[in-house]
Design a protein around this motif. Structure first.
Motif, short mmCIF file in Angstrom:
data_model
loop_
_atom_site.label_atom_id
_atom_site.label_comp_id
_atom_site.label_asym_id
_atom_site.label_seq_id
_atom_site.Cartn_x
_atom_site.Cartn_y
_atom_site.Cartn_z
N ALA A 1 -4.34 3.21 1.71
CA ALA A 1 -4.03 4.27 0.76
C ALA A 1 -2.57 4.20 0.31
O ALA A 1 -2.27 4.35 -0.89
N VAL A 2 -1.67 3.95 1.24
CA VAL A 2 -0.24 3.87 0.91
C VAL A 2 0.03 2.68 -0.01
O VAL A 2 0.75 2.80 -1.01
N VAL A 3 -0.57 1.55 0.29
CA VAL A 3 -0.38 0.36 -0.55
C VAL A 3 -0.98 0.60 -1.94
O VAL A 3 -0.35 0.28 -2.96
N GLY A 4 -2.17 1.17 -1.99
CA GLY A 4 -2.80 1.46 -3.29
C GLY A 4 -1.97 2.42 -4.13
O GLY A 4 -1.79 2.23 -5.34
N ASN B 1 -4.00 3.34 -12.05
CA ASN B 1 -4.84 3.90 -11.01
C ASN B 1 -5.98 2.95 -10.63
O ASN B 1 -6.27 2.76 -9.45
N THR B 2 -6.59 2.34 -11.63
CA THR B 2 -7.66 1.37 -11.36
C THR B 2 -7.13 0.19 -10.56
O THR B 2 -7.78 -0.27 -9.62
N SER B 3 -5.95 -0.29 -10.91
CA SER B 3 -5.36 -1.41 -10.19
C SER B 3 -5.02 -1.03 -8.76
O SER B 3 -5.31 -1.77 -7.82
N GLY B 4 -4.41 0.13 -8.58
CA GLY B 4 -4.07 0.60 -7.25
C GLY B 4 -5.30 0.80 -6.39
O GLY B 4 -5.33 0.42 -5.21
N TYR B 5 -6.33 1.37 -6.97
CA TYR B 5 -7.58 1.60 -6.24
C TYR B 5 -8.21 0.26 -5.85
O TYR B 5 -8.70 0.11 -4.73
N SER B 6 -8.18 -0.70 -6.75
CA SER B 6 -8.76 -2.02 -6.47
C SER B 6 -8.02 -2.74 -5.36
O SER B 6 -8.64 -3.32 -4.46
#
Length: 83
Positions: A14-17, A36-41
């Motif tokens: 979660a922290v990295v995303g 957000n999509t990139s972080g979630y991925s």
């Protein structure tokens, strides 16, 4: 002990995303949706790798394992994206 490892791996993911989201959004001025999509991925891939290697210590990766991991994650992403 496995529960503690799972919690640690999820927090790290979660922290990295969130970090990926912030870097893309604040520094590179990427659209919030794409950031957000990139972080979630990134968090999703990291969570899979950490759960596979650190929490459950299962070296073999096959298609059904990946699909079982991705299905609920993808449905969750759709849910939070449409709300």
């Amino acid at each position: 002990m496995q529960l503690l490892k799972f919690i640690i791996s999820e927090v790290v993911s979660a922290v990295v995303g969130y970090g990926v989201f912030l870097i893309l959004f604040k520094i590179f001025h990427v659209s919030p949706v794409y950031a957000n999509t990139s972080g979630y991925s990134v968090a999703l891939v990291l969570a899979f790798v950490l759960n596979k290697s650190f929490v459950f210590k299962r070296p073999a990766i096959n298609r059904s394992t990946i699909l079982r991991f991705l299905q609920p994650s993808f449905l969750h992403f759709l849910k939070i994206s449409w709300c």
